[in-house]
Scaffold this motif. Structure first.
Motif, PDB file in Angstrom:
ATOM      1  N   GLU A 133      -2.378 -12.792   0.288  1.00  0.00           N
ATOM      2  CA  GLU A 133      -3.157 -11.681  -0.256  1.00  0.00           C
ATOM      3  C   GLU A 133      -2.268 -10.708  -1.024  1.00  0.00           C
ATOM      4  OE1 GLU A 133      -4.924 -10.180   3.272  1.00  0.00           O
ATOM      5  OE2 GLU A 133      -6.438 -11.762   3.394  1.00  0.00           O
ATOM      6  N   LEU A 134      -1.126 -10.375  -0.452  1.00  0.00           N
ATOM      7  CA  LEU A 134      -0.208  -9.457  -1.132  1.00  0.00           C
ATOM      8  C   LEU A 134       0.387 -10.092  -2.385  1.00  0.00           C
ATOM      9  CD1 LEU A 134       1.622  -7.854   1.926  1.00  0.00           C
ATOM     10  CD2 LEU A 134       0.074  -6.700   0.348  1.00  0.00           C
ATOM     11  N   GLU A 135       0.665 -11.393  -2.338  1.00  0.00           N
ATOM     12  CA  GLU A 135       1.190 -12.080  -3.521  1.00  0.00           C
ATOM     13  C   GLU A 135       0.176 -12.078  -4.649  1.00  0.00           C
ATOM     14  OE1 GLU A 135       4.365 -13.664  -4.376  1.00  0.00           O
ATOM     15  OE2 GLU A 135       4.648 -12.083  -2.883  1.00  0.00           O
ATOM     16  N   SER A 136      -1.089 -12.304  -4.303  1.00  0.00           N
ATOM     17  CA  SER A 136      -2.138 -12.291  -5.320  1.00  0.00           C
ATOM     18  C   SER A 136      -2.219 -10.927  -5.998  1.00  0.00           C
ATOM     19  CB  SER A 136      -3.480 -12.648  -4.681  1.00  0.00           C
ATOM     20  OG  SER A 136      -4.533 -12.532  -5.619  1.00  0.00           O
ATOM     21  N   GLU A 137      -2.149  -9.858  -5.200  1.00  0.00           N
ATOM     22  CA  GLU A 137      -2.187  -8.506  -5.758  1.00  0.00           C
ATOM     23  C   GLU A 137      -0.913  -8.197  -6.552  1.00  0.00           C
ATOM     24  OE1 GLU A 137      -4.862  -6.688  -2.064  1.00  0.00           O
ATOM     25  OE2 GLU A 137      -2.768  -6.092  -2.322  1.00  0.00           O
ATOM     26  N   ARG A 138       0.211  -8.694  -6.052  1.00  0.00           N
ATOM     27  CA  ARG A 138       1.488  -8.438  -6.733  1.00  0.00           C
ATOM     28  C   ARG A 138       1.525  -9.067  -8.109  1.00  0.00           C
ATOM     29  NH1 ARG A 138       7.010 -10.521  -6.990  1.00  0.00           N
ATOM     30  NH2 ARG A 138       6.339 -12.479  -6.036  1.00  0.00           N
ATOM     31  N   THR A 139       1.072 -10.320  -8.206  1.00  0.00           N
ATOM     32  CA  THR A 139       1.130 -11.022  -9.486  1.00  0.00           C
ATOM     33  C   THR A 139       0.045 -10.554 -10.449  1.00  0.00           C
ATOM     34  OG1 THR A 139      -0.203 -12.816  -8.533  1.00  0.00           O
ATOM     35  CG2 THR A 139       2.190 -13.073  -8.494  1.00  0.00           C
ATOM     36  N   THR A 140      -1.112 -10.156  -9.905  1.00  0.00           N
ATOM     37  CA  THR A 140      -2.228  -9.745 -10.762  1.00  0.00           C
ATOM     38  C   THR A 140      -2.135  -8.279 -11.168  1.00  0.00           C
ATOM     39  OG1 THR A 140      -3.657 -11.361  -9.653  1.00  0.00           O
ATOM     40  CG2 THR A 140      -4.747  -9.643 -10.958  1.00  0.00           C
ATOM     41  N   HIS A 141      -1.774  -7.414 -10.211  1.00  0.00           N
ATOM     42  CA  HIS A 141      -1.799  -5.967 -10.458  1.00  0.00           C
ATOM     43  C   HIS A 141      -0.423  -5.312 -10.370  1.00  0.00           C
ATOM     44  CE1 HIS A 141      -6.180  -6.227 -10.126  1.00  0.00           C
ATOM     45  NE2 HIS A 141      -6.039  -6.849  -8.973  1.00  0.00           N
ATOM     46  N   HIS A 142       0.613  -6.053  -9.974  1.00  0.00           N
ATOM     47  CA  HIS A 142       1.955  -5.486  -9.791  1.00  0.00           C
ATOM     48  C   HIS A 142       1.924  -4.293  -8.834  1.00  0.00           C
ATOM     49  CE1 HIS A 142       3.058  -8.033 -13.165  1.00  0.00           C
ATOM     50  NE2 HIS A 142       2.103  -7.479 -13.880  1.00  0.00           N
ATOM     51  N   SER A 143       1.113  -4.424  -7.769  1.00  0.00           N
ATOM     52  CA  SER A 143       0.848  -3.280  -6.899  1.00  0.00           C
ATOM     53  C   SER A 143       1.756  -3.194  -5.688  1.00  0.00           C
ATOM     54  CB  SER A 143      -0.612  -3.332  -6.427  1.00  0.00           C
ATOM     55  OG  SER A 143      -0.865  -4.556  -5.733  1.00  0.00           O
ATOM     56  N   ASN A 144       2.586  -4.219  -5.433  1.00  0.00           N
ATOM     57  CA  ASN A 144       3.485  -4.167  -4.283  1.00  0.00           C
ATOM     58  C   ASN A 144       4.685  -5.080  -4.537  1.00  0.00           C
ATOM     59  OD1 ASN A 144       2.981  -6.956  -3.091  1.00  0.00           O
ATOM     60  ND2 ASN A 144       0.897  -6.146  -3.145  1.00  0.00           N
ATOM     61  N   ASN A 145       5.611  -5.083  -3.612  1.00  0.00           N
ATOM     62  CA  ASN A 145       6.825  -5.886  -3.766  1.00  0.00           C
ATOM     63  C   ASN A 145       6.774  -7.207  -3.004  1.00  0.00           C
ATOM     64  OD1 ASN A 145       8.291  -4.142  -5.482  1.00  0.00           O
ATOM     65  ND2 ASN A 145       8.752  -2.810  -3.752  1.00  0.00           N
ATOM     66  N   GLY A 146       5.646  -7.540  -2.408  1.00  0.00           N
ATOM     67  CA  GLY A 146       5.550  -8.779  -1.650  1.00  0.00           C
ATOM     68  C   GLY A 146       5.910  -8.574  -0.195  1.00  0.00           C
ATOM     69  N   LEU A 147       5.335  -9.408   0.687  1.00  0.00           N
ATOM     70  CA  LEU A 147       5.480  -9.195   2.127  1.00  0.00           C
ATOM     71  C   LEU A 147       6.931  -9.266   2.581  1.00  0.00           C
ATOM     72  CD1 LEU A 147       4.111  -8.757   4.851  1.00  0.00           C
ATOM     73  CD2 LEU A 147       3.854 -11.239   5.059  1.00  0.00           C
ATOM     74  N   PHE A 148       7.704 -10.230   2.124  1.00  0.00           N
ATOM     75  CA  PHE A 148       9.086 -10.369   2.575  1.00  0.00           C
ATOM     76  C   PHE A 148       9.915  -9.140   2.202  1.00  0.00           C
ATOM     77  CE2 PHE A 148       7.700 -14.683   2.947  1.00  0.00           C
ATOM     78  CZ  PHE A 148       8.479 -15.243   3.948  1.00  0.00           C
TER      79      PHE A 148
END
Length: 561
Positions: free
Chosen positions: A201-216
């Motif tokens: 879920e976080l990866e999808s948001e990261r790649t689509t919206h650049h909204s986070n740095n990813g879970l790791f």
């Protein structure tokens, strides 16, 4: 001494959190690791909000709550140890990176690698919201740090694996990725599937919206921040409140300019002497309902078929088409420029006489031509901001457009439901202000029968809460099962009603003003898997949202008083 019940302890914790947060904002700063910060943390732990799940379980990291918070805080917050809350400033003139979280209209600026600045424009509700999220994030960060070392005090194998994965995760796939997620799940105390789901879920948001740095990277950043804090007092997390924010709290800083612009646009377009109807709703449902069908019909030779809600669902990717048509038929878009963060729209319904409506929409065209209503549609406010917005708007409309120009006020909101499920509808009979003696009866024109039995509808009092993150099962069950018989919780209705009651006393509104309050259920905080942390409604929110919109618009279209 009689022992307090769990709901009494929870209510005391909510009151404590609010009191401490107010005091800290006035003081100007605090350290979450200090005495005041620990008191704030203890209040949140006692409350143990449903939305934060296993926050109090030291054995595991709360992933759904973490995902919920990260969607509402700026990207990179996990590495910051200096966080500043301030009022609106001219940061656009600086080189600071501007950041808007994925799911909250909140502007932040990254000042440096370790410092973040939040621009607070919506008042105390936003302060409570930010502090609640930061307190939760700090609790989880310390739990992550506790997993960094083994019993001998050495860096653990799982942390070493996380450190490597955080640097190379973008190139990982297949078996290597599965292995990294498995190692991370052990460190987090969660199952592989839980960790995988949050990662995806976080990866999808990261790649689509650049909204986070990813879970790791997030988990690694939180652990390293606490490690730095433990090694040096200079690296301790500190939260500051600037004097400009302290001066803004409790007064209308943005509402006057916001309301003045609405009044100005009404005057420029010759609408100030017309019958005005205020609607608090999202920025798509009214315009799509009134203009969507005609816009699509005009764009092609065939009329669209299917029921209303399936048709409206198909408009998701056609907003430019609909708004382009709407601007030619009485629609005026007013994106906010004041800092209020509440966009508006003005719709001259007199210009709808030649607009084709979907066959399931029943508007009385003759009455619309005779009454010539004008809609002022305002986007959702945030908590206490609703009072400022409605109070300023009603005062300025009365002063500049006539003694009592507003003929109805309709509030369509989203709320947590107590007796039902996601997608149900709630019709308010009163607003009960949590933590205060202020309660407001609502002479609601909307009735259960207005919704034609298409969706489950619940009628009763709504609780206006301090924040969605400051609720737990005990308090909510008490409101539902006691003589209050509350059906839901929301953040704005009581503040709107407070402004409306004041406007009636001051003569800006007639005592018999038509009021309409309806909410669609975005979550049920008492049911596992249906809290806000479980994700957005998605397409299932289409029908309740547009059904409420349809009923409100049809009521306005038939109103003659």
């Amino acid at each position: 001494m009689q022992e307090l019940s769990r709901s009494q302890k929870s209510r005391f914790a909510i009151r404590s959190f609010k009191t401490i947060a107010d005091a800290l904002a006035l003081r100007g700063m605090y350290k979450p690791s200090g005495r005041s910060g620990k008191t704030l943390e203890n209040a949140l732990r006692t409350l143990s909000p449903e939305i934060y799940g296993t926050m109090n379980d030291s054995r595991s990291i709360e992933l759904k709550g973490l995902h919920y918070v990260l969607d509402r805080l700026p990207k990179g917050i996990e590495t910051c140890n200096r966080i500043v809350l301030t009022a609106k400033d001219e940061f656009d003139q600086t080189g600071f990176e501007k950041i808007v979280p994925l799911k909250r209209r909140r502007i932040s600026y990254r000042v440096s690698a370790e410092q973040m600045c939040f621009v607070i424009t919506t008042g105390l509700s936003e302060v409570y919201d930010v502090l609640t999220h930061l307190t939760f994030l700090n609790i989880e960060a310390h739990k992550i740090y506790a997993q960094m070392r083994d019993e001998s005090g050495e860096i653990g194998v799982n942390w070493k694996e996380l450190e490597k994965a955080a640097q190379t995760i973008d190139s990982m796939q297949g078996r290597d990725l599965d292995q990294a997620i498995w190692n991370l799940s052990i460190l987090l105390g969660r199952s592989y599937q839980e960790t995988r789901s949050t990662f995806d879920e976080l990866e999808s948001e990261r790649t689509t919206h650049h909204s986070n740095n990813g879970l790791f990277q997030i988990i690694y950043g939180l652990g390293k921040r606490v490690e730095a804090e433990e090694s040096s007092r200079d690296k301790q997390l500190v939260i500051y409140f600037t004097p400009s924010l302290q001066d803004m709290i409790g007064r209308h800083a943005y509402g006057p300019q916001w309301a003045a612009r609405i009044c100005s646009v009404l005057r420029v377009n010759g609408l100030e002497q017309r019958r005005l109807h205020i609607i608090s709703a999202n920025m798509h449902s009214i315009v799509n309902l009134l203009y969507g069908y005609a816009a699509v019909c005009q764009s092609g030779p065939e009329k669209p078929e299917g029921d209303l809600y399936r048709f409206l669902l198909g408009l998701k990717d056609r907003s430019d088409l609909v708004r382009g048509y709407a601007r030619e038929h009485g629609f005026i878009d007013l994106p906010d420029t004041s800092g209020m963060l509440i966009d508006c729209q003005i719709i001259d319904m007199e210009k709808l006489s030649d607009v084709a409506f979907h066959p399931e929409i029943h508007l009385e065209r003759d009455n619309i031509r005779n009454q010539a209503p004008v809609l002022i549609v305002m986007d959702y406010a945030f908590g206490t901001q609703a009072y400022e917005a409605m109070d300023e708007l009603l005062e300025q409309l009365s002063a500049q457009c006539g003694c009592q120009p507003v003929k109805s006020i309709s509030i369509m909101g989203k709320a947590g439901i107590l007796p039902g499920k996601k997608g149900d509808i709630m019709v308010a009979t009163a607003h009960v202000m949590e933590g205060t003696p202020h309660n407001y009866l609502v002479q609601n024109e909307l009735q259960k029968e207005d919704f034609e039995g298409e969706i489950d509808v619940f009628v009763g009092p709504m609780v206006t809460v301090l924040g969605t993150s400051l609720q737990n099962r005990d308090v909510l069950e008490r409101f539902q099962n006691s003589s209050w018989k509350a059906i839901g919780l929301e953040m704005e209705g009581g503040h709107y009603q407070r402004a409306i009651s004041g406007a009636i006393i001051r003569g800006y509104l007639p005592a018999g003003i038509r009021l309409r309050y309806a909410y669609y259920a975005s979550d049920n905080p008492l049911v596992s898997g249906q809290t806000l942390a479980s994700g957005s409604m998605g397409d299932e929110g289409i029908k309740p949202t547009y059904l409420i919109t349809k009923v409100i618009v049809e009521k306005i279209g038939s109103q003659t008083e």
